[in-house]
Design an enzyme around this catalytic site. Structure first.
Site, PDB file in Angstrom:
ATOM      1  N   GLU A 118      -3.226   6.681  13.330  1.00 12.78           N
ATOM      2  CA  GLU A 118      -2.808   7.589  12.268  1.00 12.78           C
ATOM      3  C   GLU A 118      -3.508   8.925  12.511  1.00 12.78           C
ATOM      4  O   GLU A 118      -4.597   9.168  12.043  1.00 12.78           O
ATOM      5  CB  GLU A 118      -3.165   7.032  10.897  1.00 12.78           C
ATOM      6  CG  GLU A 118      -2.597   7.862   9.757  1.00 12.78           C
ATOM      7  CD  GLU A 118      -3.025   7.368   8.395  1.00 12.78           C
ATOM      8  OE1 GLU A 118      -2.354   7.718   7.406  1.00 12.78           O
ATOM      9  OE2 GLU A 118      -4.043   6.639   8.292  1.00 12.78           O
ATOM     10  N   ASN A 208       3.097   9.711  -0.244  1.00  9.61           N
ATOM     11  CA  ASN A 208       1.755  10.229  -0.033  1.00  9.61           C
ATOM     12  C   ASN A 208       1.701  11.039   1.265  1.00  9.61           C
ATOM     13  O   ASN A 208       2.137  10.570   2.313  1.00  9.61           O
ATOM     14  CB  ASN A 208       0.716   9.100   0.014  1.00  9.61           C
ATOM     15  CG  ASN A 208       0.633   8.346  -1.298  1.00  9.61           C
ATOM     16  OD1 ASN A 208       0.920   7.167  -1.373  1.00  9.61           O
ATOM     17  ND2 ASN A 208       0.239   9.043  -2.356  1.00  9.61           N
ATOM     18  N   HIS A 240      -1.806   5.064  -5.941  1.00  4.83           N
ATOM     19  CA  HIS A 240      -1.208   6.008  -4.999  1.00  4.83           C
ATOM     20  C   HIS A 240       0.220   6.392  -5.366  1.00  4.83           C
ATOM     21  O   HIS A 240       0.674   7.498  -5.041  1.00  4.83           O
ATOM     22  CB  HIS A 240      -1.226   5.420  -3.580  1.00  4.83           C
ATOM     23  CG  HIS A 240      -2.550   5.528  -2.899  1.00  4.83           C
ATOM     24  ND1 HIS A 240      -3.619   4.737  -3.239  1.00  4.83           N
ATOM     25  CD2 HIS A 240      -2.982   6.359  -1.908  1.00  4.83           C
ATOM     26  CE1 HIS A 240      -4.654   5.069  -2.488  1.00  4.83           C
ATOM     27  NE2 HIS A 240      -4.299   6.044  -1.677  1.00  4.83           N
ATOM     28  N   ASP A 262      -3.500   0.419   3.223  1.00  2.00           N
ATOM     29  CA  ASP A 262      -4.222   1.652   3.583  1.00  2.00           C
ATOM     30  C   ASP A 262      -5.699   1.531   3.201  1.00  2.00           C
ATOM     31  O   ASP A 262      -6.351   2.520   2.865  1.00  2.00           O
ATOM     32  CB  ASP A 262      -3.588   2.874   2.912  1.00  2.00           C
ATOM     33  CG  ASP A 262      -4.005   4.191   3.559  1.00  2.00           C
ATOM     34  OD1 ASP A 262      -4.481   4.161   4.703  1.00  2.00           O
ATOM     35  OD2 ASP A 262      -3.874   5.247   2.908  1.00  2.00           O
TER      36      ASP A 262
END
Length: 367
Positions: A118, A208, A240, A262
């Site tokens: 990521e 997000n 989130h 996450d």
């Protein structure tokens, strides 16, 4: 051991059923009532979870050079996630490559499902917790060099398709068997669709760190919801993404969703000060925020928490099984336990609307 469930929920059905386990395997599965008085009863059984996007737990960041990922992997197993993709967040490129070589043996041995990168090829405007000085533009040769360091273990890469060189990088990665996710991106809908045409097939944590749903300038979120070629990751921890937005995602992309945690190193440790992707993070009352900006920075939850949240809202357990088992396995082309005969005896038990038990290779742990 015989296990009876009022609902045996997998991606195909949800009906009364039973299992018999022996030697860490499911040796029988039947519909209706078990042929003998069961050893355990649950309101519901779910297949084990697959998390394609987790940064760690118990003080371990999967991107931390030299660290033993074992405690983090064990924590996820204890909470029902028996397959996970170790996510390495933005760092100096040499560190990323070195960490890939450290984690690769765990993928080859089956302890990890794969490695997810990521960053650092993400948008400065949508970087979230990722340190801006470490970000890079996605040159195809550079990305392939990083992938090759893992010997086939890098399964997923998140990048921003609006960056220079992104489209050729996407095509090159897909040709090498890597799943490309659109994420941490400020792309327009047109650019996001071009990325899908180039081979991108996943979207990193919907809503997000991405361009959104504006009625005149639709962005990545719009394409994620409407383009049936995309798998769509969703963090359903109740923090989130609000419930209305979750319901919108279910309505428009319910057959393509993947629940992800996450989770960061703070998961399982409580409040305190941590670091992720080069940025300092404070966890207060279980919520991780970047020091100085207050923006959300990963989560302290695991998939079990998201599933509990959805169960309390009455979400169809067949959908939950699809989002936590079937779809993530399909995205990464994994063979995973799914309540089938001869599968490892991995499952999640639900009592009174909440997860009450996890079985890992037939060993039951109760909450």
């Amino acid at each position: 051991m015989f296990i009876q469930a009022s609902q045996m929920a997998d991606t195909n059905a949800s009906a009364p059923g039973w299992l018999r386990t022996e030697g860490g395997l499911i040796v029988e599965r039947g519909a209706g009532t078990a042929p003998v008085p069961p050893d355990q009863r649950f309101d519901m059984l779910l297949p084990p979870f697959v998390d394609v996007h987790t940064h760690g737990a118990r003080g371990i960041d999967f991107g931390m050079l030299g660290s033993d990922p074992g405690p983090a992997i064990a924590f996820h197993h204890e909470n029902g996630t028996t397959q996970l993709n170790a996510t390495i967040a933005t760092a100096a490129l040499a560190e990323v490559k070195k960490r890939i070589t450290e984690l690769a043996p765990l993928v080859w041995s089956g302890e990890l499902a794969g490695i997810h990168l990521e960053g650092p090829w993400i948008s400065p405007e949508k970087r979230g917790a990722h340190e801006s000085s470490l970000l890079r533009v996605p040159a195809a040769a550079e990305l392939l060099d990083v992938v090759e360091a893992g010997g086939g273990t890098v399964r997923l890469i998140t990048l921003a398709p609006e960056l220079p060189g992104a489209m050729s990088a996407i095509s090159a990665l897909v040709a090498h068997g890597v799943v490309v996710a659109i994420g941490h991106s400020n792309a327009s809908a047109e650019i996001a669709r071009e990325a899908v045409d180039a081979g991108a097939s996943d979207v990193t944590h919907l809503f997000n760190a991405m361009s959104g749903l504006h009625h005149r300038t639709p962005g990545v979120a719009s394409v994620a919801l409407l383009d049936g070629r995309l798998s769509v990751e969703l963090i359903a921890d109740g923090q989130h993404v609000c419930d209305d937005a979750v319901d919108l995602a279910i309505r428009l992309a319910g057959d393509r969703l993947l629940l992800v945690s996450d989770s960061m190193a703070a998961s399982g440790l409580g409040d305190g000060h941590f670091q992720i992707a080069g940025s300092p993070v404070e966890v207060r009352r279980g919520i991780a925020r970047i020091v100085g900006t207050g923006a959300l920075a990963g989560s302290t939850s695991v998939l079990r928490d998201g599933v509990d949240h959805l169960l309390t809202r009455g979400i169809d357990p067949r959908s939950i099984a699809l989002w936590t088992n079937g779809n993530p396995a399909r995205l990464l082309n994994l063979q995973v336990p799914a309540l089938r005969r001869n599968d490892p005896a991995d499952f999640v038990g639900v009592t009174a609307g909440r997860i009450s038990c996890v079985s890992h290779r037939g060993e039951l742990s109760f909450f």
